[in-house]
Design a protein around this motif. Structure first.
Motif, PDB file in Angstrom:
ATOM      1  N   SER A 109       0.809  -1.217   0.000  1.00 14.21           N
ATOM      2  CA  SER A 109       0.000   0.000   0.000  1.00 14.21           C
ATOM      3  C   SER A 109       0.841   1.264   0.000  1.00 14.21           C
ATOM      4  CB  SER A 109      -0.945   0.006   1.202  1.00 14.21           C
ATOM      5  OG  SER A 109      -0.218  -0.119   2.414  1.00 14.21           O
ATOM      6  N   SER A 110       2.118   1.141   0.384  1.00 11.45           N
ATOM      7  CA  SER A 110       2.995   2.310   0.391  1.00 11.45           C
ATOM      8  C   SER A 110       4.440   1.839   0.262  1.00 11.45           C
ATOM      9  CB  SER A 110       2.815   3.107   1.693  1.00 11.45           C
ATOM     10  OG  SER A 110       3.794   4.130   1.796  1.00 11.45           O
ATOM     11  N   ARG A 111       5.240   2.601  -0.470  1.00 15.26           N
ATOM     12  CA  ARG A 111       6.656   2.256  -0.624  1.00 15.26           C
ATOM     13  C   ARG A 111       7.554   3.110   0.247  1.00 15.26           C
ATOM     14  NH1 ARG A 111       8.148   0.204  -6.651  1.00 15.26           N
ATOM     15  NH2 ARG A 111       6.252  -0.982  -7.074  1.00 15.26           N
ATOM     16  N   ARG A 112       7.130   4.310   0.577  1.00 17.87           N
ATOM     17  CA  ARG A 112       7.932   5.201   1.419  1.00 17.87           C
ATOM     18  C   ARG A 112       7.020   5.859   2.444  1.00 17.87           C
ATOM     19  NH1 ARG A 112      12.031   8.448  -2.710  1.00 17.87           N
ATOM     20  NH2 ARG A 112      13.083   6.588  -3.549  1.00 17.87           N
ATOM     21  N   PRO A 113       6.983   5.359   3.657  1.00 19.94           N
ATOM     22  CA  PRO A 113       7.642   4.132   4.135  1.00 19.94           C
ATOM     23  C   PRO A 113       6.925   2.895   3.588  1.00 19.94           C
ATOM     24  CG  PRO A 113       6.205   4.973   5.822  1.00 19.94           C
ATOM     25  CD  PRO A 113       6.181   5.994   4.716  1.00 19.94           C
ATOM     26  N   VAL A 114       7.602   1.758   3.666  1.00 21.04           N
ATOM     27  CA  VAL A 114       7.019   0.523   3.145  1.00 21.04           C
ATOM     28  C   VAL A 114       5.912   0.050   4.067  1.00 21.04           C
ATOM     29  CG1 VAL A 114       7.437  -1.898   2.596  1.00 21.04           C
ATOM     30  CG2 VAL A 114       9.135  -0.171   1.977  1.00 21.04           C
ATOM     31  N   ARG A 115       4.734  -0.136   3.487  1.00 20.63           N
ATOM     32  CA  ARG A 115       3.608  -0.720   4.196  1.00 20.63           C
ATOM     33  C   ARG A 115       3.063  -1.848   3.325  1.00 20.63           C
ATOM     34  NH1 ARG A 115       2.293   4.856   5.174  1.00 20.63           N
ATOM     35  NH2 ARG A 115       2.671   5.422   7.359  1.00 20.63           N
ATOM     36  N   ALA A 116       3.032  -3.056   3.865  1.00 22.31           N
ATOM     37  CA  ALA A 116       2.591  -4.215   3.082  1.00 22.31           C
ATOM     38  C   ALA A 116       2.011  -5.268   4.012  1.00 22.31           C
ATOM     39  CB  ALA A 116       3.762  -4.795   2.291  1.00 22.31           C
TER      40      ALA A 116
END
Length: 291
Positions: free
Chosen positions: A150-157
Protein backbone atom coordinates in the motif's frame (compact mmCIF):
# COMPACT_ATOMS: atom_id res chain seq x y z
CA UNK A 1 -15.27 -17.89 -14.19
CA UNK A 2 -12.01 -19.72 -14.85
CA UNK A 3 -10.26 -19.85 -18.21
CA UNK A 4 -7.87 -22.79 -18.54
CA UNK A 5 -5.72 -23.51 -21.58
CA UNK A 6 -4.27 -27.00 -22.07
CA UNK A 7 -1.18 -27.51 -24.23
CA UNK A 8 0.81 -30.73 -24.81
CA UNK A 9 4.36 -31.42 -23.66
CA UNK A 10 5.16 -31.96 -27.36
CA UNK A 11 4.44 -28.32 -28.13
CA UNK A 12 7.99 -27.60 -29.35
CA UNK A 13 8.61 -30.94 -31.07
CA UNK A 14 9.41 -29.37 -34.47
CA UNK A 15 11.82 -26.70 -33.16
CA UNK A 16 15.27 -26.95 -34.72
CA UNK A 17 17.12 -25.65 -31.65
CA UNK A 18 16.55 -24.53 -28.07
CA UNK A 19 16.38 -20.86 -29.03
CA UNK A 20 13.52 -21.46 -31.47
CA UNK A 21 11.74 -23.68 -28.96
CA UNK A 22 12.02 -21.00 -26.28
CA UNK A 23 10.77 -18.27 -28.61
CA UNK A 24 7.73 -20.37 -29.52
CA UNK A 25 6.84 -20.82 -25.86
CA UNK A 26 7.18 -17.07 -25.40
CA UNK A 27 4.35 -16.53 -27.88
CA UNK A 28 2.24 -19.10 -26.02
CA UNK A 29 2.84 -17.20 -22.77
CA UNK A 30 1.99 -13.92 -24.50
CA UNK A 31 -1.35 -15.31 -25.68
CA UNK A 32 -2.14 -16.47 -22.15
CA UNK A 33 -1.33 -13.03 -20.75
CA UNK A 34 -3.12 -11.00 -23.44
CA UNK A 35 -6.39 -12.91 -23.08
CA UNK A 36 -6.33 -13.16 -19.27
CA UNK A 37 -5.97 -16.92 -19.04
CA UNK A 38 -6.08 -18.09 -15.42
CA UNK A 39 -4.35 -21.46 -15.80
CA UNK A 40 -1.93 -22.69 -18.47
CA UNK A 41 -1.70 -26.46 -18.10
CA UNK A 42 0.88 -28.73 -19.75
CA UNK A 43 -0.48 -32.24 -20.32
CA UNK A 44 1.78 -35.19 -21.18
CA UNK A 45 2.25 -36.35 -24.76
CA UNK A 46 4.93 -38.85 -23.86
CA UNK A 47 7.26 -40.02 -26.57
CA UNK A 48 6.34 -37.21 -28.97
CA UNK A 49 8.37 -34.35 -27.50
CA UNK A 50 11.40 -34.88 -29.71
CA UNK A 51 14.51 -33.30 -28.22
CA UNK A 52 12.55 -31.09 -25.85
CA UNK A 53 11.22 -33.49 -23.24
CA UNK A 54 12.06 -33.80 -19.54
CA UNK A 55 9.78 -30.93 -18.53
CA UNK A 56 11.28 -28.37 -20.93
CA UNK A 57 7.92 -26.88 -21.95
CA UNK A 58 6.64 -26.64 -18.39
CA UNK A 59 9.88 -25.10 -17.08
CA UNK A 60 10.09 -22.38 -19.72
CA UNK A 61 6.41 -21.49 -19.36
CA UNK A 62 6.72 -21.34 -15.56
CA UNK A 63 9.71 -19.04 -15.95
CA UNK A 64 7.83 -16.82 -18.41
CA UNK A 65 4.91 -16.54 -15.96
CA UNK A 66 7.24 -15.51 -13.11
CA UNK A 67 7.44 -11.72 -12.59
CA UNK A 68 10.78 -10.39 -13.89
CA UNK A 69 11.77 -9.09 -10.45
CA UNK A 70 11.62 -12.63 -9.02
CA UNK A 71 13.17 -14.69 -11.82
CA UNK A 72 16.75 -14.64 -10.56
CA UNK A 73 15.67 -15.51 -7.02
CA UNK A 74 13.24 -18.21 -8.13
CA UNK A 75 15.17 -19.91 -10.93
CA UNK A 76 18.88 -19.16 -10.85
CA UNK A 77 20.62 -20.84 -13.81
CA UNK A 78 19.12 -23.87 -15.55
CA UNK A 79 19.90 -25.52 -18.86
CA UNK A 80 16.29 -25.21 -20.01
CA UNK A 81 16.52 -21.43 -19.61
CA UNK A 82 19.66 -20.94 -21.70
CA UNK A 83 17.77 -18.73 -24.16
CA UNK A 84 15.27 -17.17 -21.75
CA UNK A 85 16.40 -13.77 -23.01
CA UNK A 86 14.36 -14.23 -26.21
CA UNK A 87 11.10 -14.51 -24.26
CA UNK A 88 8.92 -11.45 -24.95
CA UNK A 89 7.87 -9.43 -21.89
CA UNK A 90 4.35 -10.21 -20.69
CA UNK A 91 3.80 -6.84 -18.99
CA UNK A 92 0.91 -8.18 -16.95
CA UNK A 93 -1.10 -5.29 -15.52
CA UNK A 94 -1.01 -4.92 -11.74
CA UNK A 95 -4.30 -5.13 -9.89
CA UNK A 96 -5.17 -2.22 -7.67
CA UNK A 97 -8.05 -1.56 -5.34
CA UNK A 98 -9.96 1.63 -4.55
CA UNK A 99 -10.58 1.22 -0.83
CA UNK A 100 -8.18 2.00 2.00
CA UNK A 101 -7.97 -1.66 2.95
CA UNK A 102 -7.30 -2.94 -0.54
CA UNK A 103 -5.37 -0.09 -2.12
CA UNK A 104 -1.95 -0.53 -3.61
CA UNK A 105 -0.38 -3.08 -5.89
CA UNK A 106 -0.71 -6.83 -5.58
CA UNK A 107 2.68 -8.46 -6.01
CA UNK A 108 4.12 -11.92 -5.92
CA UNK A 109 6.90 -12.55 -3.42
CA UNK A 110 9.33 -15.24 -2.33
CA UNK A 111 10.07 -15.92 1.33
CA UNK A 112 13.83 -15.55 1.74
CA UNK A 113 14.12 -15.97 5.53
CA UNK A 114 11.95 -17.21 8.38
CA UNK A 115 13.14 -15.69 11.63
CA UNK A 116 12.78 -16.92 15.20
CA UNK A 117 11.12 -13.64 16.18
CA UNK A 118 7.87 -14.38 14.39
CA UNK A 119 8.79 -12.34 11.33
CA UNK A 120 9.72 -13.31 7.79
CA UNK A 121 11.65 -11.55 5.05
CA UNK A 122 10.09 -11.48 1.60
CA UNK A 123 11.54 -10.48 -1.75
CA UNK A 124 8.70 -8.88 -3.72
CA UNK A 125 10.69 -6.79 -6.16
CA UNK A 126 11.19 -3.70 -4.04
CA UNK A 127 14.65 -2.25 -3.48
CA UNK A 128 15.20 -4.51 -0.47
CA UNK A 129 13.39 -7.55 0.98
CA UNK A 130 10.64 -6.51 3.39
CA UNK A 131 10.01 -7.83 6.88
CA UNK A 132 6.48 -8.88 7.78
CA UNK A 133 4.81 -10.70 10.69
CA UNK A 134 4.58 -14.40 9.95
CA UNK A 135 0.97 -15.50 9.35
CA UNK A 136 -0.66 -18.03 11.65
CA UNK A 137 -0.37 -20.86 9.11
CA UNK A 138 3.40 -20.41 8.92
CA UNK A 139 5.71 -20.12 5.93
CA UNK A 140 8.86 -21.80 4.64
CA UNK A 141 11.86 -20.41 2.83
CA UNK A 142 11.36 -20.34 -0.93
CA UNK A 143 7.57 -20.32 -0.68
CA UNK A 144 5.65 -18.07 -3.09
CA UNK A 145 3.26 -15.60 -1.45
CA UNK A 146 0.99 -12.72 -2.43
CA UNK A 147 1.75 -9.30 -0.98
CA UNK A 148 -0.40 -6.17 -1.03
CA UNK A 149 1.91 -3.13 -1.01
CA UNK A 150 0.00 0.00 0.00
CA UNK A 151 2.99 2.31 0.39
CA UNK A 152 6.66 2.26 -0.62
CA UNK A 153 7.93 5.20 1.42
CA UNK A 154 7.64 4.13 4.13
CA UNK A 155 7.02 0.52 3.14
CA UNK A 156 3.61 -0.72 4.20
CA UNK A 157 2.59 -4.22 3.08
CA UNK A 158 0.70 -7.28 4.21
CA UNK A 159 0.12 -10.89 3.19
CA UNK A 160 -3.14 -11.43 1.31
CA UNK A 161 -4.98 -14.54 0.20
CA UNK A 162 -5.34 -13.43 -3.42
CA UNK A 163 -3.98 -14.68 -6.71
CA UNK A 164 -1.38 -12.29 -8.15
CA UNK A 165 -1.86 -10.85 -11.63
CA UNK A 166 -1.19 -13.12 -14.59
CA UNK A 167 -1.58 -16.87 -14.97
CA UNK A 168 -0.25 -19.95 -13.25
CA UNK A 169 1.45 -22.83 -15.03
CA UNK A 170 0.67 -26.37 -13.93
CA UNK A 171 1.26 -29.93 -15.11
CA UNK A 172 -1.67 -32.31 -15.27
CA UNK A 173 -3.28 -34.90 -17.53
CA UNK A 174 -6.20 -34.26 -19.85
CA UNK A 175 -8.66 -36.52 -18.07
CA UNK A 176 -8.09 -34.77 -14.75
CA UNK A 177 -8.44 -31.31 -16.24
CA UNK A 178 -11.63 -32.09 -18.13
CA UNK A 179 -13.16 -33.59 -15.00
CA UNK A 180 -12.64 -30.49 -12.83
CA UNK A 181 -15.73 -28.90 -11.34
CA UNK A 182 -14.66 -25.52 -12.75
CA UNK A 183 -13.77 -26.82 -16.22
CA UNK A 184 -16.77 -25.02 -17.70
CA UNK A 185 -17.30 -25.52 -21.42
CA UNK A 186 -14.66 -27.97 -22.65
CA UNK A 187 -13.42 -27.11 -26.14
CA UNK A 188 -11.03 -29.10 -28.32
CA UNK A 189 -9.40 -27.14 -31.13
CA UNK A 190 -8.89 -28.96 -34.42
CA UNK A 191 -8.99 -28.28 -38.15
CA UNK A 192 -11.48 -31.15 -38.24
CA UNK A 193 -13.86 -29.44 -35.85
CA UNK A 194 -16.95 -27.35 -36.38
CA UNK A 195 -16.04 -24.32 -38.49
CA UNK A 196 -16.61 -21.18 -36.47
CA UNK A 197 -19.06 -18.68 -37.97
CA UNK A 198 -20.29 -15.27 -36.82
CA UNK A 199 -23.70 -16.67 -35.88
CA UNK A 200 -22.25 -19.67 -34.03
CA UNK A 201 -19.76 -17.52 -32.14
CA UNK A 202 -22.53 -15.68 -30.32
CA UNK A 203 -23.95 -18.93 -28.97
CA UNK A 204 -20.53 -20.20 -27.87
CA UNK A 205 -19.58 -16.95 -26.10
CA UNK A 206 -22.97 -16.80 -24.37
CA UNK A 207 -22.40 -20.33 -23.11
CA UNK A 208 -18.79 -19.88 -21.96
CA UNK A 209 -19.12 -16.43 -20.36
CA UNK A 210 -20.99 -17.53 -17.21
CA UNK A 211 -19.49 -21.02 -16.94
CA UNK A 212 -15.83 -20.58 -17.77
CA UNK A 213 -13.84 -22.41 -20.40
CA UNK A 214 -11.24 -25.11 -20.80
CA UNK A 215 -9.58 -25.02 -24.23
CA UNK A 216 -7.18 -27.73 -25.39
CA UNK A 217 -4.66 -27.43 -28.22
CA UNK A 218 -2.58 -29.95 -30.10
CA UNK A 219 1.05 -29.97 -31.22
CA UNK A 220 2.79 -29.49 -34.60
CA UNK A 221 1.88 -32.36 -36.96
CA UNK A 222 0.13 -33.97 -34.03
CA UNK A 223 -3.35 -32.62 -33.39
CA UNK A 224 -5.67 -33.57 -30.57
CA UNK A 225 -7.23 -36.53 -32.47
CA UNK A 226 -3.75 -38.02 -32.87
CA UNK A 227 -2.81 -37.31 -29.27
CA UNK A 228 -6.05 -38.81 -27.98
CA UNK A 229 -5.95 -41.70 -30.41
CA UNK A 230 -9.44 -41.02 -31.76
CA UNK A 231 -10.83 -40.49 -35.25
CA UNK A 232 -11.21 -36.82 -36.21
CA UNK A 233 -14.73 -35.52 -35.59
CA UNK A 234 -16.59 -35.40 -38.86
CA UNK A 235 -13.68 -36.83 -40.83
CA UNK A 236 -11.91 -34.58 -43.33
CA UNK A 237 -15.06 -32.62 -44.01
CA UNK A 238 -15.10 -30.98 -40.60
CA UNK A 239 -18.24 -31.86 -38.71
CA UNK A 240 -20.41 -29.86 -36.36
CA UNK A 241 -21.13 -32.68 -33.94
CA UNK A 242 -19.75 -32.66 -30.42
CA UNK A 243 -17.60 -35.51 -29.16
CA UNK A 244 -20.41 -36.63 -26.89
CA UNK A 245 -22.48 -37.37 -30.01
CA UNK A 246 -19.78 -39.37 -31.74
CA UNK A 247 -19.72 -43.14 -31.84
CA UNK A 248 -16.14 -43.66 -33.06
CA UNK A 249 -14.51 -43.30 -29.62
CA UNK A 250 -12.90 -46.26 -27.90
CA UNK A 251 -15.43 -48.00 -25.69
CA UNK A 252 -13.17 -47.74 -22.65
CA UNK A 253 -12.45 -44.02 -22.99
CA UNK A 254 -13.32 -42.32 -19.68
CA UNK A 255 -15.98 -39.62 -19.64
CA UNK A 256 -13.46 -37.14 -18.25
CA UNK A 257 -11.45 -37.20 -21.48
CA UNK A 258 -14.34 -36.04 -23.63
CA UNK A 259 -15.07 -32.52 -24.86
CA UNK A 260 -18.28 -30.55 -25.26
CA UNK A 261 -17.22 -29.10 -28.59
CA UNK A 262 -14.63 -29.59 -31.32
CA UNK A 263 -13.92 -26.20 -32.87
CA UNK A 264 -12.05 -24.95 -35.94
CA UNK A 265 -11.52 -21.23 -35.30
CA UNK A 266 -9.50 -20.71 -38.51
CA UNK A 267 -11.82 -21.92 -41.29
CA UNK A 268 -10.49 -21.68 -44.85
CA UNK A 269 -6.96 -21.25 -43.53
CA UNK A 270 -4.51 -19.89 -46.07
CA UNK A 271 -1.54 -21.83 -44.75
CA UNK A 272 -1.23 -25.60 -44.72
CA UNK A 273 -0.32 -25.43 -41.04
CA UNK A 274 -1.63 -23.21 -38.25
CA UNK A 275 0.91 -23.27 -35.44
CA UNK A 276 -0.27 -23.85 -31.90
CA UNK A 277 0.65 -20.35 -30.75
CA UNK A 278 -1.20 -18.88 -33.75
CA UNK A 279 -4.25 -21.01 -33.00
CA UNK A 280 -4.20 -19.78 -29.40
CA UNK A 281 -4.46 -16.16 -30.51
CA UNK A 282 -7.23 -17.00 -32.98
CA UNK A 283 -9.34 -19.07 -30.58
CA UNK A 284 -8.89 -16.95 -27.44
CA UNK A 285 -9.57 -13.73 -29.35
CA UNK A 286 -12.93 -15.10 -30.46
CA UNK A 287 -13.87 -16.41 -27.03
CA UNK A 288 -12.99 -13.11 -25.34
CA UNK A 289 -15.42 -11.05 -27.43
CA UNK A 290 -18.33 -9.38 -25.69
CA UNK A 291 -21.68 -8.14 -26.92
Amino acid sequence: MTVSVLVPSSLTREAEDKREATRKLGYVARAAAVFRVDRLVVFPDSGAEGRWGDGFVETVLRYAATPPYLRKEAWGKRDELEYAGVLPPLRVASRTGSGSDDSGSLRQGIVTEVGSDGRVRVNCGLQHPISLPEPDEGLTEGERVSIRVSSRRPVRAKFVDESPPGFVVEASDLSTELSRDDAGVRIATSRHGEQLSVDRLGDIVADTAPRGTTVAFGAPERGLPEILGVAPPGGDEGGAETERERTDLPADEPDGSRFDLWLNAVPNQGSEVVRTEEAMFAVLACLSLTE
